[in-house]
Motif scaffolding. Structure first.
Motif, PDB file in Angstrom:
ATOM      1  N   CYS A  54       0.810  -1.219   0.000  1.00  0.00           N
ATOM      2  CA  CYS A  54       0.000   0.000   0.000  1.00  0.00           C
ATOM      3  C   CYS A  54       0.845   1.271   0.000  1.00  0.00           C
ATOM      4  O   CYS A  54       0.522   2.241  -0.685  1.00  0.00           O
ATOM      5  N   VAL A  55       1.914   1.283   0.786  1.00  0.00           N
ATOM      6  CA  VAL A  55       2.674   2.518   0.978  1.00  0.00           C
ATOM      7  C   VAL A  55       4.132   2.384   0.548  1.00  0.00           C
ATOM      8  O   VAL A  55       4.927   3.284   0.792  1.00  0.00           O
ATOM      9  N   GLU A  56       4.483   1.282  -0.091  1.00  0.00           N
ATOM     10  CA  GLU A  56       5.885   1.041  -0.419  1.00  0.00           C
ATOM     11  C   GLU A  56       6.476   2.147  -1.302  1.00  0.00           C
ATOM     12  O   GLU A  56       7.621   2.554  -1.132  1.00  0.00           O
ATOM     13  N   GLY A  57       5.679   2.629  -2.263  1.00  0.00           N
ATOM     14  CA  GLY A  57       6.184   3.666  -3.152  1.00  0.00           C
ATOM     15  C   GLY A  57       6.539   4.937  -2.408  1.00  0.00           C
ATOM     16  O   GLY A  57       7.584   5.550  -2.648  1.00  0.00           O
ATOM     17  N   ALA A  58       5.666   5.345  -1.480  1.00  0.00           N
ATOM     18  CA  ALA A  58       5.932   6.556  -0.710  1.00  0.00           C
ATOM     19  C   ALA A  58       7.124   6.368   0.220  1.00  0.00           C
ATOM     20  O   ALA A  58       7.940   7.286   0.390  1.00  0.00           O
ATOM     21  N   VAL A  59       7.260   5.188   0.811  1.00  0.00           N
ATOM     22  CA  VAL A  59       8.393   4.924   1.696  1.00  0.00           C
ATOM     23  C   VAL A  59       9.690   4.898   0.894  1.00  0.00           C
ATOM     24  O   VAL A  59      10.735   5.364   1.365  1.00  0.00           O
ATOM     25  N   TYR A  60       9.630   4.374  -0.306  1.00  0.00           N
ATOM     26  CA  TYR A  60      10.798   4.391  -1.192  1.00  0.00           C
ATOM     27  C   TYR A  60      11.282   5.826  -1.393  1.00  0.00           C
ATOM     28  O   TYR A  60      12.482   6.115  -1.302  1.00  0.00           O
ATOM     29  N   GLU A  61      10.368   6.741  -1.654  1.00  0.00           N
ATOM     30  CA  GLU A  61      10.744   8.134  -1.868  1.00  0.00           C
ATOM     31  C   GLU A  61      11.301   8.755  -0.595  1.00  0.00           C
ATOM     32  O   GLU A  61      12.232   9.578  -0.643  1.00  0.00           O
ATOM     33  N   LEU A  62      10.752   8.385   0.555  1.00  0.00           N
ATOM     34  CA  LEU A  62      11.294   8.882   1.825  1.00  0.00           C
ATOM     35  C   LEU A  62      12.730   8.417   2.022  1.00  0.00           C
ATOM     36  O   LEU A  62      13.581   9.169   2.523  1.00  0.00           O
ATOM     37  N   CYS A  63      13.001   7.176   1.651  1.00  0.00           N
ATOM     38  CA  CYS A  63      14.368   6.662   1.774  1.00  0.00           C
ATOM     39  C   CYS A  63      15.316   7.429   0.852  1.00  0.00           C
ATOM     40  O   CYS A  63      16.439   7.773   1.246  1.00  0.00           O
ATOM     41  N   ARG A  64      14.874   7.701  -0.363  1.00  0.00           N
ATOM     42  CA  ARG A  64      15.704   8.461  -1.291  1.00  0.00           C
ATOM     43  C   ARG A  64      15.967   9.869  -0.754  1.00  0.00           C
ATOM     44  O   ARG A  64      17.081  10.389  -0.858  1.00  0.00           O
ATOM     45  N   GLN A  65      14.953  10.459  -0.143  1.00  0.00           N
ATOM     46  CA  GLN A  65      15.121  11.792   0.420  1.00  0.00           C
ATOM     47  C   GLN A  65      16.088  11.769   1.594  1.00  0.00           C
ATOM     48  O   GLN A  65      16.926  12.661   1.749  1.00  0.00           O
TER      49      GLN A  65
END
Length: 401
Positions: A54-65
């Protein structure tokens, strides 16, 4: 985080930059529990998971940030009927995820050392607990303390403070905070639990200070299958699938062979009750008695029902069960001890084949371990995702902000 320790250890050894996202709190229904982790390296490679997608894409972006700015953050993901574009959990739950950058160039050497010690120990299958600040002053967020049993820590630990556990790293507050946190983490490590602990910055248990997430990694629990019968081979496979270290024990050497049980971790030729007396078991151990032969079953079950294990089950028909109970009572087993026996073993799935029977046994072990009812979810109002019992596994967590 420790659920992906092997991969994180490899990345750290390779000198990669990466960020780790960890579920630090769960409210309501959620697909993954506290401690579940996802990591992203500098090239965008992903390992692990924090939800069912559900939220993997958003968490991926948080990790990149986090890799870009070097900041540790805690983000909440929920579900809102009012905001159709919000990223959240369709199951209706709420999770808090902490994202921490891990870079070889980081200035905080104690943090790096504690992190590497944690993932290295967990990757080798050793016992270790990690305490991290998940709520508190911004300067302390993500601070880490790695705790191992004192006898396993060696001379490289930073201290023990009489806590019964040696530790590496620091939470960055009062010196007493590290000692108290180490003692709390050791207590959770002893029972293999993951959960939160509230402490003040001076190490006391006053409210309104810090919230620590303590993750424990312990060697896999044991499943001992007594009786080298046809059903045992299927149960060995099921036990391995569930993450158990599986031992097959039978007094008959012609049946207890590696050729018949290639997937078992250990094969023991000995009288079952004699082996049980000399082997190590604990509160996570599952004992499955498949012999349904009184000369083996009675002395074995008499011993098993007096051991501090999680599950004792025995195969056999209801007639065999009634006769076995009579023999056990005659052997001095009390009614309270008999009440621990799961017999006939397994849930009612209508199983016929060895594989189906193994599935029914495995299902009962899981239901006993997690407090499940075994009833179909269809038409039931039983929650799908429950807070786990205090006796083991990941504890129910408070939301951290």
């Amino acid at each position: 985080m420790l659920d992906i320790a092997e991969e994180l250890h490899r990345w750290a050894e390779q000198g990669r930059d990466f960020a780790v996202a960890t579920v630090v709190a769960v409210g309501g229904s959620a697909p993954r529990g506290p401690g579940a982790a996802l990591a992203v390296d500098g090239k965008g490679t992903v390992i692990g998971s924090v939800s069912g997608g559900c939220v993997e894409g958003a968490v991926y972006e948080l990790c990149r940030q986090a890799l870009a700015d070097g900041e540790t953050v805690v983000e909440r993901f929920g579900y809102s009927d009012e905001d159709a574009f919000a990223v959240g959990l369709t199951c209706g739950g709420v999770i808090d995820v902490m994202v921490t950058p891990v870079t070889p160039a980081a200035a905080d050497a104690p943090w790096r050392a504690a992190f590497r010690a944690a993932v290295s120990t967990a990757a080798r299958g050793g016992p270790v607990a990690v305490a991290r600040v998940v709520r508190g002053p911004a300067g302390l967020l993500g601070r880490i303390l790695t705790v191992r049993p004192e006898e396993a820590a060696g001379s490289g630990s930073e201290g023990s403070g009489g806590s019964g556990a040696s530790y590496e790293g620091t939470l960055g507050g009062h010196a007493e905070l590290d000692r108290t946190a180490a003692a709390e983490a050791r207590a959770m490590l002893d029972s293999g639990r993951t959960g939160t602990v509230g402490l003040s910055q001076d190490g006391s248990h006053c409210p309104g200070g810090l919230t620590l997430l303590v993750e424990s990694s312990v060697p896999p629990p044991r499943m001992i299958v007594f009786g080298a019968v046809d059903f045992a081979a299927a149960l060995v496979r099921a036990g391995k699938f569930l993450g158990y270290r599986v031992t097959v024990c039978d007094a008959r050497p012609v049946f207890a062979t590696r050729a018949r049980f290639p997937e078992a971790d250990d094969i023991v030729v000995d009288w079952p009750h004699r082996y049980l007396r000399r082997t190590a078991v604990d509160g996570r151990t599952a004992l499955c008695v498949l012999t349904h032969d009184a000369k083996f079953d009675v002395p074995l079950l008499k011993e098993a029902l007096r051991r501090p294990v999680a599950f004792v089950g025995a195969m056999g028909s209801r007639r065999t069960h009634a006769d076995r109970n009579r023999r056990l009572r005659e052997a001095g087993v009390t009614e309270r001890e008999l009440a621990r026996l799961r017999s006939p073993i397994g849930l009612d799935l209508g199983a016929r084949t060895p594989e189906e029977t193994a599935l029914s046994i495995a299902a009962e072990i899981v239901a006993t371990r997690r407090g499940g009812t075994g009833v179909p979810l269809t038409g039931s109002d039983v929650p799908i995702h429950r807070a786990e019992r205090e006796r083991g596994g990941a504890g129910a967590l408070r939301l951290v902000r």
